[in-house]
Scaffold this motif. Structure first.
Motif, PDB file in Angstrom:
ATOM      1  N   LEU A   1       0.859  -1.187   0.000  1.00  9.69           N
ATOM      2  CA  LEU A   1       0.000   0.000   0.000  1.00  9.69           C
ATOM      3  C   LEU A   1       0.896   1.238   0.000  1.00  9.69           C
ATOM      4  N   VAL A   2       0.896   1.978  -1.099  1.00  3.77           N
ATOM      5  CA  VAL A   2       1.684   3.203  -1.179  1.00  3.77           C
ATOM      6  C   VAL A   2       0.856   4.338  -0.591  1.00  3.77           C
ATOM      7  N   ALA A   3       1.373   4.961   0.465  1.00  2.00           N
ATOM      8  CA  ALA A   3       0.596   6.013   1.123  1.00  2.00           C
ATOM      9  C   ALA A   3       1.504   6.965   1.877  1.00  2.00           C
ATOM     10  N   ASP A   4       1.264   8.246   1.695  1.00  2.00           N
ATOM     11  CA  ASP A   4       1.864   9.285   2.523  1.00  2.00           C
ATOM     12  C   ASP A   4       0.844   9.578   3.621  1.00  2.00           C
ATOM     13  N   LEU A   5       1.152   9.207   4.849  1.00  4.47           N
ATOM     14  CA  LEU A   5       0.161   9.288   5.920  1.00  4.47           C
ATOM     15  C   LEU A   5      -0.115  10.715   6.382  1.00  4.47           C
ATOM     16  N   SER A   6       0.609  11.699   5.855  1.00  7.78           N
ATOM     17  CA  SER A   6       0.247  13.086   6.114  1.00  7.78           C
ATOM     18  C   SER A   6      -0.859  13.566   5.176  1.00  7.78           C
TER      19      SER A   6
ATOM     20  N   ALA B   1      12.176  12.551  10.883  1.00  9.88           N
ATOM     21  CA  ALA B   1      12.837  13.464  11.814  1.00  9.88           C
ATOM     22  C   ALA B   1      12.805  14.882  11.278  1.00  9.88           C
ATOM     23  N   LEU B   2      12.587  15.827  12.177  1.00 12.11           N
ATOM     24  CA  LEU B   2      12.728  17.241  11.860  1.00 12.11           C
ATOM     25  C   LEU B   2      14.073  17.705  12.411  1.00 12.11           C
TER      26      LEU B   2
ATOM     27  N   ALA C   1       6.462  16.062  22.473  1.00 10.79           N
ATOM     28  CA  ALA C   1       5.039  16.209  22.781  1.00 10.79           C
ATOM     29  C   ALA C   1       4.197  15.188  22.031  1.00 10.79           C
ATOM     30  N   ALA C   2       4.524  14.979  20.748  1.00 11.10           N
ATOM     31  CA  ALA C   2       3.776  14.009  19.961  1.00 11.10           C
ATOM     32  C   ALA C   2       3.929  12.602  20.520  1.00 11.10           C
ATOM     33  N   LYS C   3       5.141  12.250  20.918  1.00 11.07           N
ATOM     34  CA  LYS C   3       5.362  10.910  21.453  1.00 11.07           C
ATOM     35  C   LYS C   3       4.729  10.741  22.834  1.00 11.07           C
ATOM     36  N   ALA C   4       4.676  11.816  23.626  1.00  5.37           N
ATOM     37  CA  ALA C   4       3.950  11.751  24.893  1.00  5.37           C
ATOM     38  C   ALA C   4       2.483  11.444  24.629  1.00  5.37           C
ATOM     39  N   TRP C   5       1.928  12.059  23.593  1.00  3.85           N
ATOM     40  CA  TRP C   5       0.539  11.787  23.213  1.00  3.85           C
ATOM     41  C   TRP C   5       0.367  10.322  22.820  1.00  3.85           C
ATOM     42  N   VAL C   6       1.284   9.792  22.017  1.00  2.00           N
ATOM     43  CA  VAL C   6       1.170   8.404  21.572  1.00  2.00           C
ATOM     44  C   VAL C   6       1.145   7.442  22.762  1.00  2.00           C
TER      45      VAL C   6
ATOM     46  N   ARG D   1      12.220  27.126  14.562  1.00  2.00           N
ATOM     47  CA  ARG D   1      13.107  27.231  13.398  1.00  2.00           C
ATOM     48  C   ARG D   1      12.590  26.425  12.218  1.00  2.00           C
ATOM     49  N   ASN D   2      11.633  25.563  12.446  1.00  4.12           N
ATOM     50  CA  ASN D   2      11.022  24.797  11.359  1.00  4.12           C
ATOM     51  C   ASN D   2       9.892  25.594  10.719  1.00  4.12           C
ATOM     52  N   GLU D   3       9.596  25.283   9.464  1.00  2.81           N
ATOM     53  CA  GLU D   3       8.397  25.827   8.835  1.00  2.81           C
ATOM     54  C   GLU D   3       7.178  25.159   9.463  1.00  2.81           C
ATOM     55  N   VAL D   4       6.105  25.922   9.655  1.00  2.20           N
ATOM     56  CA  VAL D   4       4.928  25.360  10.320  1.00  2.20           C
ATOM     57  C   VAL D   4       4.318  24.236   9.484  1.00  2.20           C
ATOM     58  N   ALA D   5       4.449  24.295   8.170  1.00  3.81           N
ATOM     59  CA  ALA D   5       3.918  23.220   7.326  1.00  3.81           C
ATOM     60  C   ALA D   5       4.625  21.898   7.611  1.00  3.81           C
ATOM     61  N   ASP D   6       5.938  21.956   7.876  1.00  6.85           N
ATOM     62  CA  ASP D   6       6.676  20.735   8.212  1.00  6.85           C
ATOM     63  C   ASP D   6       6.229  20.199   9.573  1.00  6.85           C
ATOM     64  N   GLU D   7       5.997  21.118  10.512  1.00  4.28           N
ATOM     65  CA  GLU D   7       5.512  20.697  11.828  1.00  4.28           C
ATOM     66  C   GLU D   7       4.115  20.068  11.720  1.00  4.28           C
ATOM     67  N   GLU D   8       3.279  20.626  10.885  1.00  4.58           N
ATOM     68  CA  GLU D   8       1.936  20.077  10.703  1.00  4.58           C
ATOM     69  C   GLU D   8       1.989  18.693  10.070  1.00  4.58           C
ATOM     70  N   ALA D   9       2.871  18.518   9.104  1.00  2.00           N
ATOM     71  CA  ALA D   9       3.009  17.201   8.477  1.00  2.00           C
ATOM     72  C   ALA D   9       3.480  16.173   9.483  1.00  2.00           C
ATOM     73  N   ALA D  10       4.429  16.565  10.341  1.00  2.62           N
ATOM     74  CA  ALA D  10       4.908  15.648  11.378  1.00  2.62           C
ATOM     75  C   ALA D  10       3.776  15.293  12.339  1.00  2.62           C
ATOM     76  N   LEU D  11       2.982  16.280  12.730  1.00  4.75           N
ATOM     77  CA  LEU D  11       1.863  16.028  13.628  1.00  4.75           C
ATOM     78  C   LEU D  11       0.855  15.080  12.994  1.00  4.75           C
ATOM     79  N   ASP D  12       0.611  15.256  11.701  1.00  2.83           N
ATOM     80  CA  ASP D  12      -0.315  14.361  10.999  1.00  2.83           C
ATOM     81  C   ASP D  12       0.180  12.922  11.032  1.00  2.83           C
ATOM     82  N   VAL D  13       1.475  12.713  10.832  1.00  5.41           N
ATOM     83  CA  VAL D  13       2.019  11.362  10.789  1.00  5.41           C
ATOM     84  C   VAL D  13       2.124  10.767  12.184  1.00  5.41           C
TER      85      VAL D  13
END
Length: 259
Positions: free
Chosen positions: A59-64, A93-94, A153-158, A100-112
Motif C-alpha cells: 500500500l503506497v501512502a503518505d500518511l500526512s 525526523a525534523l 510532545a507528539a510521542k507523549a501523546w502516543v 526554526r522549522n516551517e509550520v507546514a513541516d511541523e503540521e506534516a509531522a503532527l499528521d504522521v
C-alpha cells in the motif's frame, strides 16, 4: 483467503518498521506493507516472500495526506480481509527546533505521528474488537517522557493515547502496546542530516528492540521500553521533578540549534 495471520506495518521499508515486518514474517504472518516509496515496498515484499514464504500486499501512502491515510484505515476495517496486528511505526525526523522549522513541516509531522496513529488505531480497534482478537503496537519514544519540542510532545501523546486505548479494550481480546525506544540505529538520522548523539552504549539495535517489544506484546504489556539503560532512565524520570526535566529539554534544544 489466507489462513495465516496478517500484520499491517506503516513505515515498513526501513529501520524499526522493516524489522517488525521481518520478525512478524518469521512468526508466520503475511504482511500489508505501507510506505511512500513503491519500489522499496516491492523490494521488501519480494525479500519476505523469498526468505519466509510470507505474502505481502503493498500500500503506497503518505500518511500526512488524509485521503491516503483513509485508504489505509479502510484496509484495516475490511471485514473480508482481517488484519490481526497493526504496527503504527511511520515517522520522520525534523532537523531543527520548533520555531526554526516551517509550520507546514511541523503540521506534516503532527499528521504522521499523531493523527495517523489515532485514525488507524480507531479503524483497527473497532474491527479487532468485533472479532474478539488483535494486537495494536504504537511506536512512541523515550522522548515522550521528556519535555523537548514538538516531537517529544507528539510521542507523549502516543504513549498516553495507547494507555487509554488499552484500558478501553481490556477484556476484549485486543491488546495495545506503546513501544518507547531510545536512540536506535536506523537511517532516519541520516535522512534528516542529524549527527549521532550520545555514547555507543545508548544506541539500540533494531532487531533486539523489536524482539523485546514482541515479547512484551505476547505478555500483554501496555508500555514496552527496550534496553536496560532506557528502563533505568524512564524509572528515573518518573521520580524527577518536572522543572528538571524541562531544563534537560532546554539543553537538548540548545544543542540542536548549534547543528
Amino acid at each position: 483467503m489466507t489462513s495465516r495471520p496478517v500484520a499491517l506495518v506503516t513505515g515498513a521499508t526501513a529501520g524499526i518498521g522493516r524489522e517488525f515486518a521481518t520478525q512478524l514474517a518469521q512468526r508466520g504472518h503475511d504482511l500489508v506493507l505501507v510506505a511512500r516509496d513503491r519500489a522499496r515496498l516491492e523490494g521488501v515484499a519480494a525479500e519476505l516472500r523469498t526468505t519466509y514464504a510470507a505474502e505481502s500486499e503493498v500500500l503506497v501512502a503518505d500518511l500526512s495526506d488524509r485521503l491516503a491515510l483513509q485508504a489505509v484505515a479502510d484496509r484495516l476495517g475490511d471485514a473480508d480481509r482481517p488484519v490481526d496486528v497493526l504496527v503504527n511505526n511511520a515517522g520522520f525526523a525534523l532537523r531543527r527546533s520548533f520555531l526554526r522549522n516551517e509550520v507546514a513541516d511541523e503540521e506534516a509531522a503532527l499528521d504522521v505521528f499523531v493523527r495517523a496513529v489515532l485514525v488507524l488505531s480507531h479503524a483497527a480497534g473497532r474491527a479487532m474488537r468485533g472479532r474478539g482478537r488483535g494486537r495494536i503496537i504504537n511506536v512512541s519514544s523515550v522522548a515522550g517522557f521528556l519535555a523537548s519540542g514538538s516531537y517529544s510532545a507528539a510521542k507523549a501523546w502516543v504513549t498516553a493515547f495507547s494507555e487509554g486505548l488499552a484500558a478501553e479494550l481490556e477484556g476484549s481480546g485486543v491488546t495495545v502496546t506503546a513501544l518507547c525506544p531510545g536512540f536506535t540505529h536506523t537511517e532516519i538520522q541520516e535522512r534528516a542530516g542529524l549527527s549521532k548523539r550520545g555514547p555507543d552504549f545508548m544506541w539500540l539495535d533494531p532487531a533486539d528492540l523489536v524482539a523485546d517489544c514482541l515479547r512484551d506484546v505476547d505478555k500483554g504489556r501496555v508500555v514496552s521500553v527496550p534496553g536496560l539503560q532506557y528502563k533505568a532512565i524512564v524509572g528515573l524520570l518518573d521520580i524527577t521533578p518536572r522543572p528538571l526535566i524541562r531544563k534537560a529539554g532546554q539543553i537538548s534544544r540548545r544543542r540542536s540549534r548549534r547543528r
